[in-house]
Design an enzyme around this catalytic site. Sequence first.
Site, short mmCIF file in Angstrom:
data_model
loop_
_atom_site.label_atom_id
_atom_site.label_comp_id
_atom_site.label_asym_id
_atom_site.label_seq_id
_atom_site.Cartn_x
_atom_site.Cartn_y
_atom_site.Cartn_z
N GLU A 1 52.53 17.08 -4.72
CA GLU A 1 52.09 16.00 -5.62
C GLU A 1 53.19 14.96 -5.85
O GLU A 1 53.63 14.74 -6.96
CB GLU A 1 51.65 16.58 -6.98
N GLU B 1 45.68 24.79 -2.29
CA GLU B 1 45.34 25.29 -3.62
C GLU B 1 43.83 25.32 -3.73
O GLU B 1 43.16 24.36 -3.36
CB GLU B 1 45.90 24.38 -4.73
C1 IPT Z 1 47.61 20.90 -8.84
C2 IPT Z 1 49.08 21.10 -8.79
O1 IPT Z 1 49.55 21.00 -7.48
C3 IPT Z 1 49.52 22.39 -9.35
O2 IPT Z 1 50.89 22.35 -9.57
C4 IPT Z 1 48.80 22.69 -10.64
O3 IPT Z 1 49.09 21.71 -11.56
C5 IPT Z 1 47.35 22.69 -10.39
O4 IPT Z 1 46.94 21.46 -9.90
C6 IPT Z 1 46.54 22.93 -11.64
O5 IPT Z 1 46.87 24.05 -12.31
S1 IPT Z 1 47.33 19.17 -8.99
C7 IPT Z 1 45.65 19.00 -9.42
C8 IPT Z 1 45.55 18.41 -10.76
C9 IPT Z 1 44.94 18.17 -8.43
#
Ligand code: IPT
Length: 955
Positions: A416, A486
């Site tokens: 990010e 993720e």
């Molecule tokens: C994503 C992040 O990469 C991760 O660090 C964490 O924040 C996760 O979301 C949520 O728990 S970013 C997401 C808002 C697209």
Amino acid sequence: MSFRSATAVDYVEDVSPGSGALPPRAWYPASDATSLSLNGGWRFRLSPTADAEDDSFAEPGYDAGGWAEVSVPGHWVLQGHGAPIYTNHLYPFPVDPPRVPTENPTGDHLRFFDLPEGWDLADAGTVLRFDGVESCARVWLNGTDIGEFKGSRLPHEFAVGHLLRPAGNVLAVRVHQWSAGSYLEDQDQWWLPGIFRDVTLLHRPAGSVLDFFVHASYDHVTGAGTLRVDSDADGRVTVPELGIDIATGEPATVPVEAWTAETPRLYDGVLATEGERVPLRIGFRTVELAEGLIKVNGRPVLFKGVNRHEWHPERGRALDLETMRADVLLMKRHNINAVRTSHYPPHPAFLDLCDEYGLWVIDECDLETHGFTEQAWRDNPVDDDHWTPALLDRAARMVERDKNHPSVVIWSLGNEAGTGRGLTAMAEWIHGRDTSRLVHYEGDIDCRDTDVYSRMYADHAEVERIGRGLDGGTHKRRQLPFILCEYGHAMGNGPGGLADYQRIFESYDRLQGGFIWEWIDHGIKDDRYGYAYGGDFGEELHDGNFVCDGLVFPDRRPSPGLVEYKKVIEPVRVDGDAAAGTVRVTNRYDFADLSALDFEWSYQVGGETVESGSLAVPALAPGESAEVKLPEPPVATGSGETQWTVRALLAADTAWGPRGHVVAWGQFPVSGRQLTSFAASAGPVVSDGGPITLGPAAFDARSGALKTIGSVAVTGLRLDVWRATTDNDDGAAWQSDIRYGALWRKFGLHRMRHRLDAVEPAGDALTVRTRVAPAAWEFGLVTVYRWTTDGSRLRLTVSVTPDGDWTVPLPRLGIRFGLSAADRVRWFGGGPGEAYPDTKAASAVGRWQSTVDDMQTPYLRPQENGARADVRWAEIGGLRIEGDPEFWFTARRWTTEQLDAAAHRTDLVAGDTVWVNLDHGQHGIGSQSCGPGVLPQYQLHAGPAEFSFVFADIG
Ligand code: IPT
């Protein structure tokens, strides 16, 4: 002079990575050279600003008698000095790079030490190594300023031999919470300053090892491994088991067993230079991008991964080896085969464990600038040349430190951080330095710099389109494999829909799996709340419990999400055909055959195992299946509900699990459920002024409310549609989709009114007619309770007919009631753990027992939890309840309203009543706290419904 100019701390806001440190190099745990750990108690002084105190504390002889003490490794904010801050992506300071606030908590640390006996200062050097300091440190040894550095989760070494004395050394470290580096470290986690990883003094004899790079590839066609160790100091490399004895820089090719995450074969070797012998653990494997796929040793891999932040509920990111090992063991025992080290290189020892136990690793650089999204990514450091040296420094410190780990198969630039030239520079540098691995960065949507197309939280439909190659994108991207770096946001109850993702991953070659967000809840152990989360320390900006989104609780107890994931990704599939008396066993490993597993069948009648035995399954190769004959059913059909269960178990103790550990299982029914017959006999008896009685039960004559069943008092039995909204029901504020948690509240589903229309004792039934509806709205549920008895038991049939315009699904649909005393619970149905419509893969049909307290899942922010699926019957509080059809069963010592209102577990206070929910339906869970909502097939829409329960007093 008492006035100190601000320039004394200019380095804090300097975008450069620092000065004075040695070039980065490979990290190794121990060699025959002496080392001295400087971990332990350090003297500590906290100042409110970077320059509140001068640097005289670094001088030998300084009297730190009045100072506090902190443990190193550690974070001072977790040791009683200041407080942690949690933000997801907002910078907790004004965004004005590279400037930081004047309020800049600064911890001065002092460590006094003597050198061990025999530490040669004459003909040798000594290196001082910091494995991790957040966020910026300046270091003095014996009063001499040796440099300063940033890059919190990366090692920094300094040559200090010339400054050491045999005794009375003073190491002084000034640590600033905020620095220019903080702009590059905006990960979603607690801000935790301190010297949080080891500090070590390494003796460097003349001719000792400098940097070295172990190249160990595997040719899957010939079965040969090729080893070459490039070393800055010349020497020899020996691997006795392979008969290898070569000079550094020279290759040797010999037959080997390959390293994979499933078969983590390591060979012990030694790199010997003139002055040092360094143990090597060599894994031969080749990673490549071939035919659009990530292949290891010639075969595509399917990542069944997790994102792992380093976390300990008391020590924060200061992890000891046993905690790291606990993570690895838990992962292996739950069929996880991959880790993304979100979002920074972990403690280096963690990678040793990944090599040893077998996990694929995406090693991610310590880089995130997420907060710049708030200003449309203007002034993003990764697109500003001034910062490029710092980015390259971070890339080099990661790659050089971790390059000798076979487990690391992909480098990730960070997380990010938008897009920019700095990222391109990092990718180019990494590609040039290490051609044996791939480069990942999710933010590079066109894959200009990367070798893998990666996304986060894409929904099922989009992932399927990507699998089919119908997602478009740049020409380059279309040639690349896809991973979800993720997905499955494990915040609170959930994530839902994992099995559906896995089916899609397994259907398309291009989809090479994903990484659940995330491994562990970052709750902080706290006297007030049990576990604290964002906002609990009075932070002016915070993101609440968004920091609690792991598959394990802060104490590493597996949450139901982990149990579900284990089942969804199990490496063996068992599909039964009861009619044919066979099971189809499929090996879903990428590399291993099934020889490490034993198979066992068991046969259940009414949920109870009546016989079991072992099942001979061939040692199938990866991808193969076989039809295996089951024995004759031990019990004649027609003897009630019967089923087969087939389990795959570890055949012998392994490094990560004991013999008998269940790796995979399958169940399939033989004969279906037979309900006990119920013939309504005696009708209701109405007595003047007294209750209405019906068989064993008594009802209030005016309200029709059930009062007792035999000796069991029952309160408040009525239709219930509400559940304490989960984090996934509530959804994330930025989600554009419909978020049902808010809509449910808007439509008043948490405050339904129950209007009594009629109490009709007639014929063989007592019928109670009601309309259940929220204030302010015209829609409702016409609900009829029809009670009958067969003389000894009581049957309730609930009929629900929606009335009006229902535009939202229901959270749940069933009844709830209170029992005055209940503790032990027994049931026949899904278990042993919690399940919901889209989190039900791991729910096994059987006979289970528990207690009301143990049936609660302790989500850090209380919310709906604890339902057991497909329950045929349950016994609780002296009642036996049989459902037609099967029901969802929940029992707790507080009401749904109390659960809904609680912010922490400590808000939940057990009352005298146990509240039982028997649900005909539950809405799915989904993953909308950061991902897609509930898939249509798991939504609970209002529609005509009828369901029954038979109650018996068994007290
Ligand atoms: C994503 C992040 O990469 C991760 O660090 C964490 O924040 C996760 O979301 C949520 O728990 S970013 C997401 C808002 C697209």
